[in-house]
Design a protein around this motif. Structure first.
Motif, short mmCIF file in Angstrom:
data_model
loop_
_atom_site.label_atom_id
_atom_site.label_comp_id
_atom_site.label_asym_id
_atom_site.label_seq_id
_atom_site.Cartn_x
_atom_site.Cartn_y
_atom_site.Cartn_z
N VAL A 81 0.77 -1.33 -0.06
CA VAL A 81 -0.11 -0.11 0.07
C VAL A 81 0.83 1.24 -0.07
CG1 VAL A 81 -1.85 1.10 1.15
CG2 VAL A 81 -1.93 -1.21 1.21
N ILE A 82 1.79 1.26 0.73
CA ILE A 82 2.85 2.37 0.82
C ILE A 82 3.45 2.55 -0.52
CG2 ILE A 82 5.04 3.02 1.70
CD1 ILE A 82 3.27 3.55 3.92
N GLU A 83 4.02 1.54 -1.34
CA GLU A 83 4.56 1.61 -2.32
C GLU A 83 3.51 2.14 -3.40
OE1 GLU A 83 5.89 -2.29 -2.80
OE2 GLU A 83 7.63 -2.10 -1.60
N SER A 84 2.28 1.59 -3.47
CA SER A 84 1.21 2.08 -4.50
C SER A 84 0.97 3.61 -4.20
CB SER A 84 0.11 0.98 -4.22
OG SER A 84 -1.13 1.38 -5.33
N LEU A 85 0.81 4.09 -2.93
CA LEU A 85 0.44 5.49 -2.62
C LEU A 85 1.61 6.23 -3.20
CD1 LEU A 85 -0.81 4.99 0.88
CD2 LEU A 85 -2.07 5.69 -1.00
N VAL A 86 2.78 6.16 -2.85
CA VAL A 86 4.00 6.88 -3.68
C VAL A 86 4.05 6.93 -5.05
CG1 VAL A 86 6.33 7.10 -3.50
CG2 VAL A 86 5.17 6.50 -1.32
N GLU A 87 3.64 5.73 -5.55
CA GLU A 87 3.88 5.62 -7.25
C GLU A 87 2.71 6.53 -7.65
OE1 GLU A 87 3.28 2.38 -10.63
OE2 GLU A 87 3.45 1.40 -8.51
N ASN A 88 1.41 6.58 -6.85
CA ASN A 88 0.15 7.27 -7.65
C ASN A 88 0.23 8.52 -7.26
OD1 ASN A 88 -1.66 5.07 -9.32
ND2 ASN A 88 -0.76 4.12 -7.61
N PHE A 89 0.67 9.02 -6.20
CA PHE A 89 0.57 10.31 -5.70
C PHE A 89 2.12 10.72 -5.22
CE2 PHE A 89 -3.21 8.02 -4.33
CZ PHE A 89 -4.14 8.52 -5.12
#
Length: 274
Positions: A81-89
């Motif tokens: 989730v952390i990785e996905s959040l940083v990638e998308n935002f």
């Protein structure tokens, strides 16, 4: 009053809003509401659009009596989730809600910019050194025991004095380790009964004597809904009232489930102050 989040200076003179992103199945209010990575992303996007300054991501429920999970399970839940959040935002400022140093380290390496520790290092002796090594702001909360035992550890000689002493010791320890940016959280609902929570809120301004930013986390907690004999789902209005009191008594960050209403609290209280 500033904190440094990976090179970005955040001015806490104007209070900030921290949105809660629980990726736990058993949190007291929103546990299990969202299960997929896309659902977490959409909720984070909603909170950012509503004005959240920070997003606090947690994978270990710290409600009273919560089920203990392994470090491996916590990492399995939170890292994607952390990785996905940083990638998308890319501009998002993430806080990781954990008391485990290895989880904190891995999440900061994945892009988190702050560590929010309910135990202030008491549950993991390596936490403060780890935070010093990664050099991110550190939120230290007041709590006794752990989530499984804390509800029975609520006897104090003087609640406000005991908490001030606790933070003076924790602050000295953190600074000895080389942590530069500290934030204190009085821990509403942790090792305190309902009357003690209201007493603490009534004296919140005393924590300003520590000359550190204060985080207030009252969102939909039991001191609200048990007062009205209702449920967390019906506690938004009470949350807004207590958030407003927190801001008037000097809180620099309010940690909330409902960002839009919290942002309005900040705007109105700042308008009145100014």
């Amino acid at each position: 009053m500033y904190i440094n989040c990976k090179g970005q200076l955040i001015d806490l003179t104007t209070p900030k809003v921290m949105g809660i992103l629980n990726i736990t199945p058993d949190s007291f209010y929103d546990g299990g509401k969202r299960k997929t990575k896309m659902e977490f992303l959409l909720h984070a996007e909603k909170m950012l659009e509503e004005g959240a300054d920070f997003i606090d991501v947690g994978a270990y429920s710290s409600r009273p009596g919560a089920t203990d999970i392994t470090e491996e399970e916590e990492l399995k839940r939170i890292l994607p989730v952390i990785e996905s959040l940083v990638e998308n935002f890319p501009d998002i400022i993430l806080s990781v809600d954990t008391f485990r140093s290895n989880v904190a380290k891995n999440c900061v390496e994945a892009g988190a910019a702050m560590v929010n520790d309910i135990s202030a290092g008491s549950l993991d002796p390596k936490m403060m050194k780890t935070v010093a090594d990664v050099q991110v702001p550190y939120i230290m909360m007041h709590m006794r025991g752990n989530p499984q035992t804390m509800k029975d550890l609520n006897e104090y000689n003087d609640l406000a004095e005991d908490i001030l002493y606790y933070f003076s010791e924790k602050t000295a320890e953190a600074k000895d380790h080389g942590i530069n940016d500290l934030i204190i959280d009085p821990g509403f609902g942790f090792s305190k009964n309902i009357s003690q929570n209201f007493e603490l809120l009534s004296k919140l301004e005393l924590l300003k004597n520590l000359e550190l930013p204060i985080l207030s986390a009252l969102s939909r907690k039991s001191l609200i809904y048990k007062t009205f004999q209702t449920t967390p789902e019906e506690a938004l209005n009470g949350t807004t009232v207590l958030n407003t009191i927190s801001l008037m008594k000097g809180a620099n960050i309010i940690r909330v489930h409902d960002v839009k209403e919290a942002v309005e609290c900040v705007k109105l209280t700042e308008r009145m102050k100014n």
